[in-house]
Design a protein around this motif. Structure first.
Motif, PDB file in Angstrom:
ATOM      1  N   ASP A  29       0.871  -1.187   0.000  1.00 47.53           N
ATOM      2  CA  ASP A  29       0.000   0.000   0.000  1.00 47.53           C
ATOM      3  C   ASP A  29       0.897   1.223   0.000  1.00 47.53           C
ATOM      4  OD1 ASP A  29      -2.171   1.638   0.054  1.00 47.53           O
ATOM      5  OD2 ASP A  29      -2.672   1.258   2.162  1.00 47.53           O
ATOM      6  N   VAL A  30       1.548   1.464  -1.132  1.00 48.12           N
ATOM      7  CA  VAL A  30       2.593   2.481  -1.182  1.00 48.12           C
ATOM      8  C   VAL A  30       2.014   3.892  -1.054  1.00 48.12           C
ATOM      9  CG1 VAL A  30       2.545   2.629  -3.696  1.00 48.12           C
ATOM     10  CG2 VAL A  30       4.656   3.153  -2.487  1.00 48.12           C
ATOM     11  N   THR A  35      -6.919   1.306   2.881  1.00 51.27           N
ATOM     12  CA  THR A  35      -7.898   0.275   2.544  1.00 51.27           C
ATOM     13  C   THR A  35      -7.318  -1.135   2.684  1.00 51.27           C
ATOM     14  OG1 THR A  35      -7.295   0.405   0.214  1.00 51.27           O
ATOM     15  CG2 THR A  35      -9.081   1.851   0.969  1.00 51.27           C
ATOM     16  N   GLY A  36      -6.005  -1.249   2.782  1.00 55.37           N
ATOM     17  CA  GLY A  36      -5.373  -2.570   2.848  1.00 55.37           C
ATOM     18  C   GLY A  36      -5.152  -3.208   1.503  1.00 55.37           C
ATOM     19  N   HIS A  37      -5.492  -2.486   0.431  1.00 58.34           N
ATOM     20  CA  HIS A  37      -5.287  -3.018  -0.910  1.00 58.34           C
ATOM     21  C   HIS A  37      -3.898  -2.643  -1.406  1.00 58.34           C
ATOM     22  CE1 HIS A  37      -9.939  -2.596  -1.187  1.00 58.34           C
ATOM     23  NE2 HIS A  37      -9.588  -3.759  -0.640  1.00 58.34           N
ATOM     24  N   ASP A  38      -3.276  -3.601  -2.106  1.00 59.35           N
ATOM     25  CA  ASP A  38      -1.890  -3.419  -2.547  1.00 59.35           C
ATOM     26  C   ASP A  38      -1.842  -2.774  -3.921  1.00 59.35           C
ATOM     27  OD1 ASP A  38      -0.938  -4.645  -0.241  1.00 59.35           O
ATOM     28  OD2 ASP A  38      -1.050  -6.657  -1.134  1.00 59.35           O
ATOM     29  N   LYS A  39      -0.749  -2.060  -4.131  1.00 57.06           N
ATOM     30  CA  LYS A  39      -0.396  -1.556  -5.451  1.00 57.06           C
ATOM     31  C   LYS A  39       0.877  -2.278  -5.921  1.00 57.06           C
ATOM     32  CE  LYS A  39      -3.365   1.726  -4.203  1.00 57.06           C
ATOM     33  NZ  LYS A  39      -4.080   1.663  -2.910  1.00 57.06           N
ATOM     34  N   VAL A  40       1.048  -2.334  -7.213  1.00 53.53           N
ATOM     35  CA  VAL A  40       2.203  -3.020  -7.803  1.00 53.53           C
ATOM     36  C   VAL A  40       3.200  -1.961  -8.260  1.00 53.53           C
ATOM     37  CG1 VAL A  40       2.993  -4.607  -9.587  1.00 53.53           C
ATOM     38  CG2 VAL A  40       0.737  -4.926  -8.544  1.00 53.53           C
ATOM     39  N   VAL A  41       4.427  -2.060  -7.739  1.00 52.73           N
ATOM     40  CA  VAL A  41       5.499  -1.124  -8.099  1.00 52.73           C
ATOM     41  C   VAL A  41       6.517  -1.899  -8.944  1.00 52.73           C
ATOM     42  CG1 VAL A  41       7.242   0.482  -7.247  1.00 52.73           C
ATOM     43  CG2 VAL A  41       5.135   0.122  -5.941  1.00 52.73           C
ATOM     44  N   VAL A  42       6.795  -1.369 -10.125  1.00 52.02           N
ATOM     45  CA  VAL A  42       7.716  -2.029 -11.048  1.00 52.02           C
ATOM     46  C   VAL A  42       8.750  -1.013 -11.514  1.00 52.02           C
ATOM     47  CG1 VAL A  42       7.961  -3.331 -13.194  1.00 52.02           C
ATOM     48  CG2 VAL A  42       5.863  -3.543 -11.842  1.00 52.02           C
ATOM     49  N   GLY A  43      10.025  -1.371 -11.416  1.00 51.76           N
ATOM     50  CA  GLY A  43      11.113  -0.550 -11.941  1.00 51.76           C
ATOM     51  C   GLY A  43      11.901  -1.344 -12.966  1.00 51.76           C
ATOM     52  N   VAL A  83       9.178  -1.319  -0.346  1.00 56.59           N
ATOM     53  CA  VAL A  83       8.210  -0.477   0.353  1.00 56.59           C
ATOM     54  C   VAL A  83       8.347  -0.726   1.840  1.00 56.59           C
ATOM     55  CG1 VAL A  83       5.770   0.014   0.716  1.00 56.59           C
ATOM     56  CG2 VAL A  83       6.612  -0.470  -1.591  1.00 56.59           C
ATOM     57  N   GLY A  84       8.554   0.366   2.645  1.00 59.17           N
ATOM     58  CA  GLY A  84       8.713   0.218   4.089  1.00 59.17           C
ATOM     59  C   GLY A  84       8.688   1.562   4.792  1.00 59.17           C
ATOM     60  N   LYS A  85       8.871   1.522   6.101  1.00 57.06           N
ATOM     61  CA  LYS A  85       8.881   2.746   6.917  1.00 57.06           C
ATOM     62  C   LYS A  85      10.316   3.254   6.979  1.00 57.06           C
ATOM     63  CE  LYS A  85       5.001   1.058   9.713  1.00 57.06           C
ATOM     64  NZ  LYS A  85       4.521   0.702  11.082  1.00 57.06           N
ATOM     65  N   PHE A  86      10.692   4.059   6.001  1.00 58.04           N
ATOM     66  CA  PHE A  86      12.058   4.511   5.855  1.00 58.04           C
ATOM     67  C   PHE A  86      12.282   5.942   6.328  1.00 58.04           C
ATOM     68  CE2 PHE A  86      11.561   1.483   2.143  1.00 58.04           C
ATOM     69  CZ  PHE A  86      12.106   0.413   2.828  1.00 58.04           C
ATOM     70  N   LEU A  93       4.188   4.448   4.904  1.00 62.85           N
ATOM     71  CA  LEU A  93       5.046   3.656   4.030  1.00 62.85           C
ATOM     72  C   LEU A  93       5.643   4.537   2.939  1.00 62.85           C
ATOM     73  CD1 LEU A  93       2.845   0.449   3.574  1.00 62.85           C
ATOM     74  CD2 LEU A  93       4.784   0.765   5.098  1.00 62.85           C
ATOM     75  N   HIS A  94       6.913   4.341   2.682  1.00 62.34           N
ATOM     76  CA  HIS A  94       7.605   5.072   1.629  1.00 62.34           C
ATOM     77  C   HIS A  94       8.252   4.077   0.667  1.00 62.34           C
ATOM     78  CE1 HIS A  94       7.027   8.225   4.640  1.00 62.34           C
ATOM     79  NE2 HIS A  94       7.301   9.118   3.683  1.00 62.34           N
ATOM     80  N   LEU A  95       8.649   4.593  -0.456  1.00 62.45           N
ATOM     81  CA  LEU A  95       9.233   3.767  -1.522  1.00 62.45           C
ATOM     82  C   LEU A  95      10.733   4.036  -1.605  1.00 62.45           C
ATOM     83  CD1 LEU A  95       8.860   1.854  -3.966  1.00 62.45           C
ATOM     84  CD2 LEU A  95       8.460   3.892  -5.366  1.00 62.45           C
TER      85      LEU A  95
END
Length: 997
Positions: A29-30, A35-43, A83-86, A93-95
């Motif tokens: 959940d970036v 809502t608890g729904h995930d997003k997809v991060v692609v690099g 994705v984490g608490k950086f 949450l940050h990327l």
């Protein structure tokens, strides 16, 4: 192919020409939607960062753009995204995005839109770290047990771990024994880092140990001594994998499970936190990625495992639970929760194919259509059966193992040799013994009937011949296009070649991508290696070739050599080899015979071959169909064996030089070690003439190396001469017995099994094995011997023999059996039925090899009369009957005299041995009889046995006297004893009849 397929719920193709790898995918959940729904991060490696929110496409109007929240092009390649608490002052949450030389932390936020275009998402940089070393991968976690936020650890390409606590750099440490970076992961339960080193072992380092170890910045060179302020970095525990690891995962979805999963190239490992193995699964495929996830069964863990066969496998520990087919090879796989689908499997390929799928099966609504019931047309079925049987017969009739070439070849290669010599010559050696060395041009035309992109042409020619260029790269050709290459061939050695033919090989790829090879052969003119000369009157070696046609003018057969010939009648022609002897050809004026003579046996080969070929061409042009040529013998085996002995002695010398070089090299290294020890010693000690010994050993090594190199050149020349002599012997055998081309090819493959000598396998042992096989198979005496050879279970390993005696005997025996009517064929072995009495010989060691005793009749003595048996005239049946009657009347015949000369010594030895054994048996029988007379009260059985022994002893004595008389008279009625040597005598008794017959 899998029974089930992964059901496509949502998919997208990300970019064109971009590359993706294992760390380029993460879910979470970036945007902190709550809502608890995930997003997809692609690099991607091209620097493109995409954030997507997949949803099911119910209609064909939906596109990928609807699910894409954000797409931005960063300047550097993206290695990994997490994705984490950086950020220290925030629980959001940050990327984190890892570049090769930079670490960036972004915040993703969305703004609700008031129009139909939808929401807007922004990417904002929070902080970044510029790295001094090139990064490979990273991991994050609560290092040191700190809760509330995550720290980052980056592994560089040179083995340094760099620790970052939010926006500040903490410290860096070098991993010990580092060579190449491996996967890196953080274990929260033990506060330790896991990686796989270049030693192919899993290593665990505690965070506390890394913190108190030596500072990385003070160790620019890992070989320098450590600082006193830090401790040496050592792993907490290691586990040897024996293979490189693709990925490591430490699942933390359950507090009860304490497992570390490692995916190797061929195995899957599961270990406990203390390094003890729980289980290991051997994989039957090449894995590409994996992901552990929560299981509904306590104490077990589920795994998603992707492989290179486009399969996604589901394991529960080591048990395969499900298999699904993917449309690509996954490099990364994750499990995500979307608004419309919980637990979707997100997989990414290396070329950017992103797929969200679920596992299951769709019902099949296909029903088999009804078949119309009709009566079979038996005539049509019968015709089809006959057609199929015809195809089967044609396929079984052809025994070629190579596939048939296409009717229309993709490439046509034609080689044309110039009729005149080059001017000026292209030879590297301009003259040999005052004679100029010519060269000839060969043009090769390559014509393509299809489009060819890349093709290579290679020229192969036998030494000492050489070419100006042996490899060509042809330009791409279209349909009907042609390419012409030209090169020159010349003599580049001080000895004549064994073959004047060359091979042209063209390798190319067909339009469908199938690699193919096309070969063509060309023949060089005889004028390239010899010049006309005056004939020699006295020579050492002579060969006569007979024909059934009137003598031909040699000037018409060899027009290029007749220009400078002194004989205008065409009865004599001489060839002077540039680096060899003079060969003279004489044509008889009265008979239909031609004589080839020279002082070198090997140099006659090329002239004899050219003479026979030109005779065939000349008479075929005249329309003569019954032209025949023959050789009346005897075969020059003794002259041929001189070439064999010369080649063998050079091989023995090469082996001796190799052994001496090895000894001197060991001695040289030992002296070097002694001197190095003396020079390193702090207290100088006298050298004790070690330097003088070193110089002497070095001189010996150089001298031996030069001698070995000179011997190698002589060995190459000797092998070329041996090939020429062997070719000449095969040609004479084929002319002598009128062998067919197939039989001549078998004989040539037998006597010339190698094109060149190698230190591991030479001509002598290869030829001996091939000749022995023919003697045991198609040239054996009876079908029983052939069946015996079929039952033999292999032979010893081929190696350099002690001498050439065995080889000479086998070649002599080969010529003998061919002269007696033996025919060479490879199909005879398949037609032999194995008799019942030979079937028990199939066990290893059950067949005796070809006998090599000095007294055998088959293997004749290598004396002057060794070639008498090769005369073409055979005695008639009447002469044979007369000889048999004379033998019965005890009159010694020529065959018996030959038998006496071949093995007279061994029967005398055997008679003496028999006398000694009979006298010994007589003494033992007398001793036994005296004992029996002393014991009169013994049983009747013992007395009866003693009387029998007396009778046998007296009988043996009489037989001994009788055998002695018969041995003196040299008759064939010899007594057969139980010893194997007397069996050899029987063979000798039968051998003259076989030779005469």
């Amino acid at each position: 192919m899998s029974l089930f397929k992964a059901r496509d719920w949502w998919s997208a193709a990300l970019g064109e020409g971009e590359e993706f790898d294992q760390g380029c995918l993460c879910v979470g959940d970036v945007d902190n939607s709550g809502t608890g729904h995930d997003k997809v991060v692609v690099g991607s490696y091209m620097g493109m960062l995409r954030i997507l929110s997949p949803h099911s496409i119910k209609s064909s109007e939906g596109t990928v753009a609807d699910a894409q929240l954000l797409e931005i092009h960063l300047q550097n390649a993206i290695i990994q995204v997490e994705v984490g608490k950086f950020v220290s002052c925030s629980d959001l949450l940050h990327l984190a995005v890892l570049h090769p030389r930079k670490l960036s932390v972004y915040s993703v936020s969305g703004t609700a839109g008031n129009v139909e275009h939808g929401d807007q998402y922004q990417l904002k940089l929070v902080y970044e770290h510029n790295l001094k070393r090139t990064a490979c991968n990273m991991t994050y976690g609560t290092f040191g047990g700190v809760t509330g936020h995550h720290s980052l650890c980056i592994q560089s390409m040179d083995g340094m771990l760099m620790f970052f606590e939010q926006d500040s750099y903490s410290f860096g440490r070098f991993l010990p024994g580092f060579l190449l970076p491996g996967p890196l992961v953080y274990n929260t339960r033990t506060d330790s880092f896991l990686t796989v080193s270049s030693a192919r072992q899993l290593e665990s380092y505690k965070y506390e140990t890394l913190a108190v170890a030596t500072e990385a910045e003070s160790r620019q060179d890992p070989d320098l001594p450590l600082k006193t302020g830090g401790k040496k970095l050592t792993p907490d525990w290691t586990f040897v994998l024996g293979e490189q690891a693709l990925d490591i995962s430490v699942p933390s979805f359950s507090h009860s499970s304490s497992s570390i999963f490692t995916l190797g190239e061929r195995n899957l490992y599961c270990l406990r936190d203390n390094g003890q193995i729980r289980f290991m699964k051997k994989l039957e495929f090449n894995p590409s990625c994996f992901l552990p996830y929560a299981s509904v069964t306590d104490g077990t863990t589920n795994l998603l495992l992707g492989n290179h066969t486009n399969m996604l496998l589901v394991y529960q520990d080591v048990t395969l639970k499900w298999a699904a087919q993917l449309p690509f090879v996954p490099v990364a796989v994750r499990v995500a929760n979307f608004p419309e689908l919980k637990g979707a499997v997100v997989s990414l390929s290396s070329d950017g194919h992103l797929l969200c799928s679920y596992m299951g099966t769709d019902p099949s609504f296909f029903s088999t259509p009804k078949v119309d019931a009709r009566e079979a047309d038996y005539e049509q079925v019968d015709a089809e059966m006959k057609k199929l049987q015809k195809f089967i017969r044609e396929a079984s009739r052809t025994q070629d193992i190579l596939p048939k070439s296409d009717a229309e070849a993709d490439l046509i290669v034609k080689a044309a040799v110039s009729s005149s010599m080059d001017s000026p010559s292209q030879a590297l050696i301009q003259d040999i013994d005052g004679l100029p060395v010519p060269s000839v041009t060969i043009q090769v035309k390559v014509k393509a009937s299809c489009v060819l992109q890349s093709s290579k042409l290679t020229v192969n020619i036998q030494p000492p011949l050489a070419v100006t260029q042996d490899q060509f790269v042809l330009q791409p050709m279209g349909v009907g296009a042609s390419s012409v290459v030209a090169f020159s061939a010349f003599l580049n050695g001080r000895y004549p070649p064994a073959d004047l033919t060359g091979d042209i090989t063209v390798s190319y790829s067909s339009p469908t991508g199938v690699p193919r090879v096309l070969q063509s052969r060309f023949s060089l003119p005889l004028l390239l290696v010899c010049v006309p000369s005056s004939p020699a009157k006295t020579t050492k070696f002579k060969i006569n070739v007979d024909t059934n046609q009137p003598p031909v003018n040699l000037n018409t057969i060899f027009p290029e050599f007749s220009v400078k010939s002194e004989d205008k009648d065409g009865n004599t022609l001489a060839f002077q080899f540039l680096s060899g002897a003079k060969v003279t050809v004489l044509a008889s004026k009265t008979s239909q015979r031609y004589r080839i003579q020279s002082d070198s046996f090997e140099d006659m080969w090329l002239v004899v071959k050219e003479l026979v070929q030109r005779f065939d061409q000349h008479f075929s042009k005249l329309g003569v169909k019954d032209f025949k040529k023959s050789f009346s013998g005897p075969l020059p085996l003794q002259d041929y064996f001189l070439s064999v002995d010369n080649h063998f002695q050079l091989r023995v010398s090469a082996q001796q030089y190799q052994d001496l070089l090895s000894e001197r090299a060991v001695q040289f290294r030992a002296i070097q070690r002694r001197l190095l020890t003396r020079f390193k010693d702090k207290t100088p000690a006298p050298l004790q003439n070690l330097d003088t010994l070193l110089d002497a050993t070095y001189s010996q090594v150089i001298t031996l190396a030069e001698a070995a190199e000179e011997n190698r050149a002589l060995l190459e020349e000797a092998f070329a001469r041996l090939r020429s002599a062997t070719h000449l012997l095969v040609l004479l055998l084929s002319l002598w017995q009128g062998l067919t081309p197939d039989q001549t090819a078998i004989l040539e493959a037998t006597l010339l099994p190698l094109l060149q000598d190698t230190p591991q396998l030479g001509w002598e042992e290869s030829c001996d094995a091939a000749v022995s096989h023919l003697l045991r198979s198609c040239l054996s005496r009876s079908p029983k011997d052939q069946a015996t050879s079929l039952a033999q279970a292999g032979g010893p390993v081929l190696g350099l023999p002690r001498d050439t005696t065995r080889l000479k005997k086998h070649i002599t025996l080969l010529c003998d059996r061919i002269g007696k009517g033996g025919r060479l064929t490879l199909a005879s072995e398949a037609n032999v039925q194995v008799p019942a009495q030979v079937q028990n010989l199939a066990a290893p060691g059950g067949v005796e090899p070809i006998a090599e005793g000095a007294g055998e009749g088959e293997e004749l003595e290598l004396s002057r009369e060794a070639t008498k048996f090769m005369k073409k005239k055979q005695p008639s049946k009447k002469v044979k009957k007369d000889k048999d009657s004379k033998e019965k009347k005890e009159v010694p015949s020529e065959a018996s005299l030959k038998e006496e000369a071949a093995g007279a010594e061994e029967p005398l030895k055997e008679v003496k041995k028999d006398k000694k054994e009979l006298s010994k048996e007589k003494k033992e029988s007398k001793k036994d009889s005296s004992k029996e007379e002393a014991k009169k009260e013994s049983k009747k059985e013992s007395s009866s046995s003693s009387s029998k022994e007396k009778k046998e002893s007296s009988k043996d004595k009489k037989d001994k006297d009788k055998e002695g008389k018969e041995a003196n008279k040299e008759t064939g009625d010899k007594k057969v004893s139980k010893k194997s040597s007397v069996k050899v005598k029987e063979k000798k008794k039968e051998e003259p009849e076989v030779e005469d017959g």
